[in-house]
Motif scaffolding. Sequence first.
Motif, PDB file in Angstrom:
ATOM      1  N   TRP A 104      -3.994   4.230   8.849  1.00 13.21           N
ATOM      2  CA  TRP A 104      -5.078   3.250   9.243  1.00 13.21           C
ATOM      3  C   TRP A 104      -5.545   3.694  10.444  1.00 13.21           C
ATOM      4  O   TRP A 104      -6.874   3.431  10.533  1.00 13.21           O
ATOM      5  N   ILE A 158       1.005  -1.182   0.107  1.00 14.57           N
ATOM      6  CA  ILE A 158       0.016   0.116  -0.097  1.00 14.57           C
ATOM      7  C   ILE A 158       0.893   1.161  -0.151  1.00 14.57           C
ATOM      8  O   ILE A 158       0.571   2.299  -0.561  1.00 14.57           O
ATOM      9  N   LEU A 189      -7.183   6.889   3.438  1.00 14.04           N
ATOM     10  CA  LEU A 189      -7.013   5.283   2.803  1.00 14.04           C
ATOM     11  C   LEU A 189      -8.359   4.777   2.137  1.00 14.04           C
ATOM     12  O   LEU A 189      -9.411   5.191   2.724  1.00 14.04           O
ATOM     13  N   ASP A 193      -7.854  -0.927   1.037  1.00 12.87           N
ATOM     14  CA  ASP A 193      -6.565  -0.996   1.583  1.00 12.87           C
ATOM     15  C   ASP A 193      -6.841  -1.143   3.375  1.00 12.87           C
ATOM     16  O   ASP A 193      -6.251  -1.675   4.073  1.00 12.87           O
ATOM     17  N   LYS A 222       2.105   1.709  -3.681  1.00 16.96           N
ATOM     18  CA  LYS A 222       1.225   2.325  -4.531  1.00 16.96           C
ATOM     19  C   LYS A 222       0.862   3.747  -4.242  1.00 16.96           C
ATOM     20  O   LYS A 222       0.592   4.489  -5.206  1.00 16.96           O
TER      21      LYS A 222
END
Length: 304
Positions: free
Chosen positions: A243, A228, A270, A274, A231
Amino acid sequence: MATGRHFQLNTGHKIPALGLGTWQSAPNEVYEAVLTAIKAGYRHIDTAWIYGNEAEVGQAIKDSGIPRDELFVTTKLWGTSHRIPEKALDISLELLGLDYVDLYLIHWPVSMNEHGNDPRFPSLPDGSRDLDKDWDFVKTWEIMQKLPATGKTRAIGVSNFSTVNLEKLLTAPTTKVVPAVNQVELHPYLPQHKLFKYTKEKGIHMTAYSPLGSTNAPLQKEAVVQAIAAKLKKTAPQILISWGISRGTSVLPKSVTAERIISNFEDVVLDEADIAAIDLIYKTTNKRIVAPNWGIEVFHDNEE
């Protein structure tokens, strides 16, 4: 630049989603860390009497030049002062050089002997903790509830409380104030779903300490986190911080390195896929990092 997200507490006050943790930050390092953080845009600083760095944290706050009302400052009541929370808060305020803190927490649900052989970790001859067995956190909270009216703290809360201890506190006849915050260890290895659900139902905000797992933790090297991060062209710590915020928790990454402090402030929103992928990490690796031996049970919930 960080998103600047906030969460509303049950007091009506807002807590910045991202703050600087100062646990294990030595006095000679924490001053520069806090100053760097505030200059980078942080407005949430977390400390505690037991950290031994309140004076340096307070000096950095003063030297930052940022108006006091633009900052959110948290400190905590140590177990040897459970019978005297207002006196302990006065000591912390003097060290910090502040008239008030925004949040004052019971650090652990463990009352220790105020007159033991050590002001921090009193012990008995056999080496076990010298607990104050005639006192408990319910009695501490009864006194704590009076503190917001003094103007010395805007909100009160708890730290390291399980669902069992929160239920004991909330159902006590002397409890009139619901804690604004429960600050606990939270990260993908220990998402604490049961506790998170419980606190949300009770209107208690959760703050995550050790949101990166720990220094150089394998959590940052997890394939899902790395993928992640690649990306989104972000660092692994930025993904883990994001998160935590995405769950609705405020997070307190700790660092004394200027580059990392600044980098950690660059969170990202996010997407659901994800978040869901990170949510599953605990299924393969599930562990608690901060687990002192208090001599009594503190962590009652399944570690999930």
